[in-house]
Each structure stands twice: as structure tokens, then as C-alpha cells.
Write a protein that holds these residues in place. Sequence first.
Motif, mmCIF file in Angstrom:
data_model
loop_
_atom_site.group_PDB
_atom_site.id
_atom_site.type_symbol
_atom_site.label_atom_id
_atom_site.label_comp_id
_atom_site.label_asym_id
_atom_site.label_seq_id
_atom_site.Cartn_x
_atom_site.Cartn_y
_atom_site.Cartn_z
ATOM 1 N N TYR A 136 0.855 -1.186 0.000
ATOM 2 C CA TYR A 136 0.000 0.000 0.000
ATOM 3 C C TYR A 136 0.886 1.230 0.000
ATOM 4 O O TYR A 136 1.795 1.354 0.816
ATOM 5 C CB TYR A 136 -0.906 0.024 1.234
ATOM 6 N N GLU A 138 0.132 5.461 -0.889
ATOM 7 C CA GLU A 138 -0.726 6.520 -1.403
ATOM 8 C C GLU A 138 -0.324 7.854 -0.787
ATOM 9 O O GLU A 138 0.154 7.912 0.341
ATOM 10 C CB GLU A 138 -2.201 6.257 -1.083
ATOM 11 N N LYS A 147 -10.685 7.152 -4.206
ATOM 12 C CA LYS A 147 -10.287 5.932 -4.924
ATOM 13 C C LYS A 147 -10.441 4.702 -4.041
ATOM 14 O O LYS A 147 -10.733 3.603 -4.529
ATOM 15 C CB LYS A 147 -8.835 6.057 -5.407
ATOM 16 N N SER A 148 -10.275 4.873 -2.750
ATOM 17 C CA SER A 148 -10.328 3.725 -1.835
ATOM 18 C C SER A 148 -11.731 3.172 -1.658
ATOM 19 O O SER A 148 -11.897 2.082 -1.107
ATOM 20 C CB SER A 148 -9.759 4.126 -0.468
ATOM 21 N N GLU A 152 -11.678 -3.877 -4.616
ATOM 22 C CA GLU A 152 -11.351 -4.746 -3.483
ATOM 23 C C GLU A 152 -10.195 -4.164 -2.682
ATOM 24 O O GLU A 152 -9.239 -4.862 -2.359
ATOM 25 C CB GLU A 152 -10.986 -6.144 -4.007
ATOM 26 N N SER A 153 -10.264 -2.909 -2.360
ATOM 27 C CA SER A 153 -9.173 -2.235 -1.662
ATOM 28 C C SER A 153 -9.030 -2.770 -0.234
ATOM 29 O O SER A 153 -10.025 -2.935 0.484
ATOM 30 C CB SER A 153 -9.430 -0.727 -1.626
ATOM 31 N N ARG A 156 -9.495 1.415 3.134
ATOM 32 C CA ARG A 156 -10.534 2.364 2.716
ATOM 33 C C ARG A 156 -10.571 3.527 3.711
ATOM 34 O O ARG A 156 -10.565 3.316 4.918
ATOM 35 C CB ARG A 156 -11.905 1.690 2.661
#
Length: 795
Positions: A136, A138, A147-148, A152-153, A156
Motif C-alpha cells: 500500500y 498513497e 479511490k479507496s 477490493e481495496s 478504505r
Amino acid sequence: MEQGGGRMLELWIDKERCDISSIPKIPIGFDIEKLSKADGYRTGRSIEIELPATPLNNAIFGASRDIYATSRFNTKHHTAILKKDGTEIFSGTVYLCGTEVQKGAGGGYKICIMEGGAAWIERVSKSKLSDLNIAYSEMLGLSAITKSWEGESVVRFLPVYRDNYISRYSEHSVIPAERVMLTDDYHPFISISGMMRAMFAGTGYTLHSHLFDSEFGRSLYMSGDYARSDAELAKSRCDFFARRSAPTTAKADYTGRVFASTAFAANTVGPIVDTANPEAIDSDGVQMSETFNTLNAFSKNEAGNICFKPRYSVKAGFMLHLEYTTDYKILSRERLLGFDHVEGLENTRVKFPLANTCVDHRKAPSKNKQYRILVFDHIEDREYMLSVSCSNNNIYNSNIWSARSQLVVTPKYDIESLQLLYRSGNSAWQVYTEDWALYAGYIEEEGKVDVVLDFRLPPQSVAANEEYLLDKIWFGGAEQGMEITVSNRTTLRPYFTTVPGYGSQLQFADIAPRQVSQIELLTALGEMFNLAFYTDEQHKEVHIEPLEELYGTEEVDWSNRIDWRHGITLADTGIGRAQNYIFSYRDTDKATNEYNLDNDTLFGSWKYSIPLYGTKESTKQLGNSLFTTTINKIDIVGTAPSASLMVVGDTTTLDAGIDEPFTPHIVCYKGLRALPDGECWIASEKLDHYPYATFSDGESINLCFEDREGLQGLNRYHTDKLARLCNGQTLTLDLHLTTAEIASLFTADGTIPSLRTRFRFTIQGESSLFRLAKIESWNTNNATLRCTFERELKD
């Protein structure tokens, strides 16, 4: 004496066969109760065996019988395997407990074989959630947040409410004040299923779990927690809370910018804040008693610029609460043109949509009412006309106009449909298919709107007595000449933790709960869902399922396998157990406590009693050791009053802000939920939906232990087990089984028989189904297995 080979007991040490005496009983040590604990089989099992002093065994144990031996058996690692009928029944590390020496050739050796626990348990017991290898990366901002919400992130960012903002109406406009939700208004939540998969990756074990592979299991998310450093020392040395003493108005320059600085003579509102003096009086005549300035850390330099000047070296970020009023022009049905971004310190650029929250009435216009029509893609020399079809089968056309904006009045009859028509010059009228809107008549094409937002600037290192300028801030996005008024409610305060700010680069370890171990998470999930943790060492598989779902539908009748020489024992299952059971979560959530007081209830709690004599007059607390409950509220976000947001905050702290960690929450993420017409969610753009997560909503989700609002609670995972304590029986007996059948009992891969099998026994003409509960020992002399079974209540 039994020797290796044939259909007998065999013992091998370091791949060398041993001579063994008769071993009457081998402890198996299986207990279904241990499966309910994630670390239940962490320590493994052990057995002790006595071996005769034979030439074969003497060669293996060397000089262990000699007092002055220079080499001893236990100084090196040795392994042992015990087999019966060619099937391995026990293996592990072996050590010598003692040596018996007799005159002549007698004597022998006493050894212990230790079967290690499941290796994965040791690993997850020593590792934190932040140690998980989850890819991960970001940059913290509205783009990463929105986007989160989809796909299937594993991570979130979900909206949370900390009692740190309220909706209010604008003082300057009919349009409500716009509360812009930025990074502090969202919190990272991590997929439970994703973390479990990461736990077992690289352990050599394969995880099997129908529960956490299901749609429900994949919807479970746990609140993350930012890495923090101790801020108390820095606070005691250089904390401050500064405000503006008066609102100030300025006009945008030719680039559409207004500065918050004393370095400019025009197009400036002055410093973003100007005082931290608690005795100062603001423009409303109110003393600023909440402001403070520790060791004059907030100051002004010789040029009059505000700055942060600590006496000690420190790493600090800054939290800006900003309230301002901006001129606006309606740009489209989604956007207003006005001051919509803030830039400055450390090149931070906070850009957000200045949303058009005016309701478009085209879908359901009222009769005999004044509206304003806005034609967003207006072209000069075009003429427009509104054509309205009414219930009396007539069509009514409005007056013709040629501007971007026009007031019209609808007919006095019920409206069935309407169309906007246009023409250029003397051409025929055509239906206008581009963007336009129908607003209430009091809406103006241009006006003023209030904006409220909070954001934090990422931490920076500031040396002792260094002047860190705080006036390098400006507003942008407007047209030249547009006005902005910065309110005296604007505040600035440093923070000294490592909580990320707008634009910070995040890795998984930055948001994972650093103080929570992996075994703690598995234990908490086990408490919620009555999980069984079964490790199949032979196939290197870990099965994690609710206990009741661990058992399959296969049945085996073993009535003819009973060894009646020792008889059987029947007993009530609940004897000796606690009489009362309470299931609940951690009681540390402020919102839950307020809800309990208002509703005279215990949110999330469920009680069960066993009406049997022979139980202990005690209460067993089976509450969740990790998670707390979560209450949702609506009417929080002004543009989306229907949006249901999680409320977080502990009773242990007066400050429920992002700098204070809150007790871990577990919720179900239900994806993007549509908002009613006229409502919108403002993120990186204006949306007609928002990310929805809940603990219990009365619709489809209930993570409470109790039933609530017609939905069954998590008690559904525990009721069968407790019912067996009330009405069930245990059956203890000896069974004649082959070695292969005994070995298959410890599998969960569909082999029959296994621990997942339901066993039928007929006792004195009465037949019933049982499930395996315990295996005590295996008598190798008469080939019987001592077992305890629990009777199922549903035959």
C-alpha cells in the motif's frame, strides 16, 4: 519386547530404529475447547517413553550411562517418530529425561518426545498488525480517499464524525455554509479478510475460511491507527492556539488569488491569524479566553510576519481551521466558481470542489411557482423559451429571453413535462439538450457562500529559535475582482505527533494499529464469531470457521466399535460450567455510552443463563477484548443530511480529534450508497452517493451480540453451543479403531472419519448423533481410543 518392523509399534530416533518396551497408553491430548482459542495449540503435545538398555539403544544414546561422559545426548538436537502399523502417530523433538543403570546388562532410558505447536501460531503471536506485508502506498488527499471506496481495496478511508464540526446556515447567503470534508474527516479502515490472508502468506500454511471468503466476511473492516510519537514534552515547550481578531475582506488579483500575508500591500487579508493572547478582544467584543501561547512560540518577526519560533528543536505540523466567505458564480449544476483552493506552507495545495448545492427542480417542478433558469452553455445571439406540458393537455410557453439566466413562472396547472427550447436568429425552435438547471426563484446566478474546512500541514523539523514563517498562505481559484472575507473564527494550532497531514506519503505500516498483535485480532474475531482454529499439520492447512460450521454433514455409525469392557459414561454437558454468560464489547466508546443512557439499554450486549443444578453460581464475561461498538448518526453533513456516518471517540479523552487514538472499531463496509435527490456528497467532486459503513443499521447489518431491530445478532454463532450446555450430554467411552482411522480424525480435508464427521451411536436401543469433543489416550495393548463426544440436539 516390541521391535521395529511389521504391524507393531516402531520408534525411530534420528532415522535410527530403536528397541522399545510395551507402551500401554499414548496421550493424544485433543480437546475441541482448545480449538476455540487462536493460540490453543501453541505449545503442542508431549509423551514420555521408557526404553530398555539394548545394544541398539546404547548405540543411539552413546555414553549417557557414564558419569564422566564428554558427549551427552541432550547437547544436540534429535528428532523422533513413533509409528503403529506403519502409520505415523507422533513425532517431534526428543530429549533424554534420565538413564537407569543396573548391575550387569539391565537398566534403560527415559525419553520425552515433544510435538511442537503449529508454527503459524508462534509467528502471529510475536508480530504486530503493522508488520503485515501488505502493499500500500498513497499520497494522503481527496483523490486517494475517493479511490479507496471502490474495488477490493484493503485500505478504505471512510467518513467519521468526532463531534468536531457542526452544520450552520450562511450568514451572507441563501445557500447553506459549505463544510468541506478533508483528510481529517476520514479515517483509514483495513480489510479483516485482507489482513488474515497476509498473516498466513509465507508461513507455509494455507488458510481456509468460508466465513472470511464470503461477501459478509469481505465487508468487515477494522479501524486503522496512525503512528504517533509522544507529544507531551513538545506541548509543554511550544504549544499555542492562535485566532484572527477580526474578519478581513480582499479582492482577487488578475490571477484569481488573495494572500494571507503582511508582505503584500493589496489583494491580502493580512496574516491568517494574528493573536494568541488570551486577553485579546475580538471584533465581536468577546475575550479570546481559549487562546494561549506557551513560551511565546507564536510570535511576529521584525517585518510583522507571524511565525513559529520554538525555544527547543521540535518537529511540528499545523492544524488550520478556516472559515471564509467567497463570492461565487454558478458554473454548472455541480460547481460554483469562487475561491476553491488554499496553498502555501511547504508547497501544500489543498484543492476542493466549491460545490453547487442548489436543488435542480427539473424532475419535479411545482405549478404556479417562480423559478430561475440557468443555461450553463449559453451562447450569445441565442434565444430561449420554456415549454411546459400540463395535465389539462395544453402546452404553455414562457416569454422569450436571450440571457444566461432568467426568471419564469410555471402555469397554474399540474405539470407533466417541460422542455427548454432555443433558436438562433430566425431559425426554428429546437429542444436544448445541453446542460441547464431550474432553480428556486430566490437563487441568484452570483452571490456569496460560506466555506468551512479543516486541514493539517505535514510535520516539519524546526530548529531551536528558528523563525518558521506562517504567513506564506494564499487563496486561489476565483476570477479577478471576486471578494473573499476570512472570518475571525479562523484558528491555527501546532501538533507534535507524527499523524500525517494533507499530501503525506502513506505506507501500510503508517496506518496499521501498531499496538495490536496479530494474535489479538484473531482472538477478538474468535470471540465474535465463536471461531474454531484447526491446524492440519499433515497438509499444512489452517481452517478458521465458526464452530458450528466446522462440522460437515457426513455421518459414521460407530456403535459396533464400542469397547464395552469399561462401560460408557453419560453426563450433562453443563455440569461444572458457569451459570451465566455475558457477551459484550469494550465499554470505552463515548457515543455508545450516550446512546445507552438515552435509550436505557446496553448496546451490543447479550446475556444467557443455564438453568441447571450443578453449574457454578458465577458469571462468565465473554465480551470482546479488542473492539468497541459504533453508533451511526445522520444530519451531520449539510449537503447530505441523509448520509449515515460513524461516530468515534473514547470516554477516556476529552479531545476526540485525530491526534487522540480511539479504541479499535469493527464495521461492515457496504459500498457506495445513493443519496436522495437534492443531496450531494462533496469529495474530490460533487457526488450523488457516499461511502457507507455501519456496525448495526436495522436493515441488513447487525454486529451486536443481541438481536436488534428484527435482525439476528452475533448470538447466532453461540446459541447452539450454549444450548448444548443446557440440554446436551457427553458420552465417554473406548473405541476399537485402526491406526489409520485414528490418524484421519486429525484431518479436516473431507476424509472420513475426521473431526468434522458426525458420529452415530446406539446406546440401549436409543440412537443419536454426536460430535467429537476430546481424545484422551490410545491404549496400544488392546487398540482402543478413549474419547468423549457431545450429543447433538438435532438428530
